[in-house]
Write an enzyme that holds these catalytic residues in place. Structure first.
Site, PDB file in Angstrom:
ATOM      1  N   CYS A 115      43.648  38.203  18.593  1.00  0.00           N
ATOM      2  CA  CYS A 115      43.660  36.982  19.381  1.00  0.00           C
ATOM      3  C   CYS A 115      43.725  35.749  18.477  1.00  0.00           C
ATOM      4  O   CYS A 115      43.031  35.658  17.474  1.00  0.00           O
ATOM      5  CB  CYS A 115      42.435  36.831  20.285  1.00  0.00           C
ATOM      6  N   ARG A 161      48.530  37.632  15.553  1.00  0.00           N
ATOM      7  CA  ARG A 161      47.154  38.093  15.754  1.00  0.00           C
ATOM      8  C   ARG A 161      46.978  38.854  17.059  1.00  0.00           C
ATOM      9  O   ARG A 161      45.938  39.458  17.302  1.00  0.00           O
ATOM     10  CB  ARG A 161      46.206  36.888  15.777  1.00  0.00           C
ATOM     11  N   TRP A 182      45.122  39.780  22.239  1.00  0.00           N
ATOM     12  CA  TRP A 182      45.180  41.216  21.953  1.00  0.00           C
ATOM     13  C   TRP A 182      44.053  41.795  22.798  1.00  0.00           C
ATOM     14  O   TRP A 182      42.878  41.606  22.500  1.00  0.00           O
ATOM     15  CB  TRP A 182      44.945  41.490  20.465  1.00  0.00           C
ATOM     16  N   ASN A 207      38.118  34.527  20.817  1.00  0.00           N
ATOM     17  CA  ASN A 207      38.508  35.655  19.978  1.00  0.00           C
ATOM     18  C   ASN A 207      37.229  36.398  19.620  1.00  0.00           C
ATOM     19  O   ASN A 207      36.278  35.784  19.138  1.00  0.00           O
ATOM     20  CB  ASN A 207      39.208  35.144  18.708  1.00  0.00           C
ATOM     21  N   GLY A 208      37.190  37.715  19.878  1.00  0.00           N
ATOM     22  CA  GLY A 208      35.987  38.497  19.578  1.00  0.00           C
ATOM     23  C   GLY A 208      35.572  39.293  20.795  1.00  0.00           C
ATOM     24  O   GLY A 208      36.373  39.504  21.709  1.00  0.00           O
ATOM     25  N   GLU A 252      50.111  55.569   2.335  1.00  0.00           N
ATOM     26  CA  GLU A 252      50.612  54.254   2.752  1.00  0.00           C
ATOM     27  C   GLU A 252      52.020  54.371   3.346  1.00  0.00           C
ATOM     28  O   GLU A 252      52.327  53.731   4.359  1.00  0.00           O
ATOM     29  CB  GLU A 252      50.596  53.291   1.544  1.00  0.00           C
ATOM     30  N   LYS A 255      52.951  53.142   7.098  1.00  0.00           N
ATOM     31  CA  LYS A 255      54.009  52.147   7.358  1.00  0.00           C
ATOM     32  C   LYS A 255      54.980  52.681   8.405  1.00  0.00           C
ATOM     33  O   LYS A 255      55.345  51.998   9.344  1.00  0.00           O
ATOM     34  CB  LYS A 255      54.825  51.839   6.092  1.00  0.00           C
ATOM     35  N   GLU A 265      53.349  52.971  11.993  1.00  0.00           N
ATOM     36  CA  GLU A 265      52.987  51.741  12.704  1.00  0.00           C
ATOM     37  C   GLU A 265      54.197  50.967  13.208  1.00  0.00           C
ATOM     38  O   GLU A 265      54.139  50.361  14.261  1.00  0.00           O
ATOM     39  CB  GLU A 265      52.009  50.864  11.917  1.00  0.00           C
ATOM     40  N   HIS A 272      46.849  75.110   3.504  1.00  0.00           N
ATOM     41  CA  HIS A 272      45.553  75.442   4.097  1.00  0.00           C
ATOM     42  C   HIS A 272      45.525  75.107   5.588  1.00  0.00           C
ATOM     43  O   HIS A 272      44.442  74.984   6.168  1.00  0.00           O
ATOM     44  CB  HIS A 272      44.437  74.719   3.342  1.00  0.00           C
ATOM     45  N   LYS A 299      47.500  41.668  13.597  1.00  0.00           N
ATOM     46  CA  LYS A 299      47.023  41.456  12.234  1.00  0.00           C
ATOM     47  C   LYS A 299      45.630  40.848  12.304  1.00  0.00           C
ATOM     48  O   LYS A 299      45.286  40.192  13.264  1.00  0.00           O
ATOM     49  CB  LYS A 299      47.978  40.485  11.532  1.00  0.00           C
TER      50      LYS A 299
HETATM   51  C1  F6R Z   1      48.782  48.110   7.911  1.00  0.00           C
HETATM   52  C2  F6R Z   1      47.820  47.016   7.844  1.00  0.00           C
HETATM   53  C3  F6R Z   1      46.419  47.314   8.188  1.00  0.00           C
HETATM   54  C4  F6R Z   1      45.455  46.466   7.331  1.00  0.00           C
HETATM   55  C5  F6R Z   1      44.016  46.670   7.820  1.00  0.00           C
HETATM   56  C6  F6R Z   1      43.036  45.911   6.955  1.00  0.00           C
HETATM   57  O1  F6R Z   1      50.067  47.676   7.600  1.00  0.00           O
HETATM   58  O2  F6R Z   1      48.157  45.895   7.541  1.00  0.00           O
HETATM   59  O3  F6R Z   1      46.122  48.659   8.074  1.00  0.00           O
HETATM   60  O4  F6R Z   1      45.584  46.846   5.996  1.00  0.00           O
HETATM   61  O5  F6R Z   1      43.899  46.242   9.138  1.00  0.00           O
HETATM   62  O6  F6R Z   1      43.306  44.552   6.971  1.00  0.00           O
HETATM   63  P1  F6R Z   1      42.756  43.586   5.863  1.00  0.00           P
HETATM   64  O7  F6R Z   1      43.390  43.963   4.567  1.00  0.00           O
HETATM   65  O8  F6R Z   1      43.147  42.216   6.314  1.00  0.00           O
HETATM   66  O9  F6R Z   1      41.266  43.769   5.820  1.00  0.00           O
END
Ligand code: F6R
Length: 610
Positions: A2, A27, A76, A102-103, A482, A486, A489, A505, A605
């Site tokens: 949010c 966000r 969000w 937000n929260g 990673e 990627k 997601e 296994h 994000k």
């Molecule tokens: C994936 C991604 C997330 C962040 C995670 C932690 O592409 O960006 O997995 O890495 O939400 O976020 P931060 O680094 O901001 O604590």
């Protein structure tokens, strides 16, 4: 999670709010809304399910709303599905209060039941509506009294923006465990979840702390603590350019950010190496402290956690000290073994991830010293850690991280080398060689990016696979985690990352003719072992895309169906180069599949809810 924004000044607020929301949309983006107060128009609220463009159309880019004070929100969803009625602002039944949040208000059920027993009728399923209704319940003409009484009842995490129709000459901003900043201008003031929303209008910002309440009027900002004592907030100057948060000709922020990696890594590394030695700002660790350090505890989430996985291999090798990597969301509740000799290394791009923040506070409470690797200057984790090492990646807007991951990795290498040089666990020559390799990394990253068409070609062959496996050993395994994240997601393809030796296994049962396996084989000491695992999956019909260094590409090509080669660097640094083709692979696969790359479904994000 949010984004909230608020404006009070002399100009029409709505276009400014919408512009701010467009910069906060990363966000959360399942719905959006604004509330504006104007003389003669009263409180006008428009909100809608869907992307911000729906709201822009409904309000004619804000021109349909009149007034110089307002709040906006991009959501969000946590409580209540994305819908018009659950969108923010949430408005009190008498239409007097508009609230953006937000929260999570954790005790919202109890408050809702209390208000319902007093006859208040709720229209949404949100936790936020209780804030608007409580404000109405306590309001007897004094806005600050009503805010104070309301806050006394709330539990949880919240950043709030409040607009009251009876007091249109002020906006109230409240922060508790969710980020909130105040932007200070000449004749106007703003509030926002982060600086990207205000930077077009002002570069002077104050970061609110937990428990603080800010009263914004056209001419200034007054901040009070939870005891209603005035607080003198320092004003910080934001020095990055707004273009850093724009696409600059690329189709997606993710593509731009992938391409920015050489320069971001260069900026992160180059000023911190002098004559073969690492010089880290604001970081003092004596040889005695490092000798007595019993454990390095790495705490992070998501991709930052994956950086931690690489860090474990690198730091244990360089320092010969135990390194434990833990998911922040688990750390808090696992009764961690932490002593005053434990160093907690917290990794977070945003510096606001609530799980990481809470885990950091717990580590501190247990006596650990906390060092944070953070990208966002002034973020909560950066402010609360004992020491902070910034990654100089610049603003990262795409939800899927790329350049933040790469710069976090760069800081881990610098940290490892710095500690190793202080502890004497590397010789002068080994240290100098690692430093030299670090300085050469940006150039090698450029070489990898120049070959991006190769990756695009493989993506065009593979984009329809229903499930993709990533296998690797040691550092290659950590990078595979990673690469797999990627891919899932942004392309929504199911994927698993496995330590290659572990496959047999259990998971090898999922390999069938045609299954795509991405085999990472850059860690040369284990190349042959990894190739045995490649043969195992090939024997079961898998199609194998190999990723290795240029010198091993021909050998790998004898077994793998396709090979992508990256330049060779110092073995410990190889993940920095290997991750880039995997980012590109995810990007091009998602592009082929027509996915919304910068705003993948269900994600946001900066994850500020638990
Ligand atoms: C994936 C991604 C997330 C962040 C995670 C932690 O592409 O960006 O997995 O890495 O939400 O976020 P931060 O680094 O901001 O604590």
């Amino acid at each position: 999670m949010c984004g909230i924004v608020g404006f009070i000044g002399a100009e029409e607020a709505a276009p400014i709010l919408l512009d701010g929301l467009s910069r906060l949309e990363y966000r959360g983006y399942d719905s959006a809304g604004v509330a504006v107060y104007g003389e003669g128009c009263g409180l006008q609220v428009v909100k809608a399910k869907g992307r911000l463009k729906v709201l822009e159309e409904l309000t004619q880019n804000g021109r349909a709303l009149h007034g110089a004070a307002g709040v906006g929100h991009t959501r969000w969803a946590t409580h209540g599905e994305p819908s018009d009625v659950n969108s923010h602002p949430q408005v009190s039944a008498d239409g007097r209060f508009a609230v953006v949040h937000n929260g999570i208000i954790e005790n919202y059920v109890e408050i809702k039941e209390f208000l319902q027993s007093k006859g208040v009728e709720f229209v949404s399923q949100t936790d936020t509506e209780v804030v608007a209704q409580l404000l109405e319940y306590y309001y007897k003409g004094g806005l600050l009294e009503a805010v104070g009484k309301t806050l006394e009842r709330l539990r949880g995490a919240y950043a709030l923006g409040i607009l009251c129709a009876d007091h249109p000459d002020m906006l109230i901003a409240v922060r508790q465990d969710s980020p909130l900043i105040v932007g200070r201008g000449e004749g106007f003031q703003m509030l926002a979840s982060d600086v990207t929303a205000v930077i077009k209008y002002t570069r002077e910002v104050s970061y609110l702390d937990d428990g603080e309440i800010a009263i914004l009027t056209r001419d200034g900002v007054e901040v009070m603590d939870r005891y209603h004592q005035r607080v003198d907030k320092p004003v910080s100057h934001v020095d990055w350019e707004i273009s850093a948060a724009e696409k600059g000709g690329y189709e997606h922020f993710m593509a731009k950010e992938i391409m920015e990696q050489p320069q971001a890594v260069r900026k992160t590394i180059s000023t911190r190496i002098r004559e073969g030695r690492v010089v880290m700002e604001g970081m003092e660790f004596s040889p005695a402290y490092l000798r007595d350090m019993d454990k390095l505890y790495i705490i992070a989430c998501g991709s930052s956690y994956h950086v931690g996985m690489v860090a474990k291999y690198v730091l244990e090798k360089l320092l010969r000290k135990p390194v434990e990597v833990t998911l922040a969301s688990e750390f808090r509740y696992c009764d961690p073994i932490v002593t005053k000799n434990t160093l907690a290394l917290v990794i977070s791009q945003s510096g606001e991830t609530i799980d990481t923040l809470a885990a950091m506070r717990e580590a501190k409470r247990l006596g650990a010293r906390v060092l944070a690797i953070v990208n966002v200057v002034g973020s909560t984790i950066a402010r609360e850690a004992d020491g902070v090492l910034y990654t100089w990646a610049g603003p990262e807007i795409a939800v899927a991280t790329t350049k933040a991951y790469s710069t976090q990795l760069a800081v881990v290498y610098l940290l490892g080398l710095s500690f190793a040089q202080t502890m004497g666990t590397v010789s002068e020559e080994e240290g100098a060689a690692l430093a030299e390799a670090l300085l050469a990394l940006p150039g090698k990253l450029e070489e990898v990016l120049e070959r991006r068409q190769d990756v695009q070609y493989f993506a065009s062959l593979c984009f329809n696979h229903p499930s993709i496996f990533f296998i690797g050993r040691n550092l290659d395994y950590a990078v595979g985690l990673e690469g797999s994240l990627k891919l899932k997601e942004i392309s929504y393809i199911h994927s698993e990352a496995y330590a290659a030796g572990e496959l047999k296994h259990g998971t090898i049962s999922l390999i069938e003719p045609g299954t795509l396996v991405v085999a990472l084989a850059s860690y040369s000491p284990l190349f042959e072992k990894l190739m045995s695992n490649v043969v195992e999956v090939k024997s079961r019909g898998a199609r194998v895309l190999g990723l290795t260094t240029a010198d091993l590409a021909e050998e790998m090509g004898k077994t793998a169906d396709y090979v992508i080669a990256v330049p060779r660097t110092h073995p410990l640094l190889q993940p920095s180069l290997d991750v880039v083709p995997l980012q590109l692979f995810a990007y091009y696969v998602a592009l082929q599949r027509g996915c919304d790359i910068d705003k993948p479904r269900n994600l946001a994000k900066s994850v500020t809810v638990e």
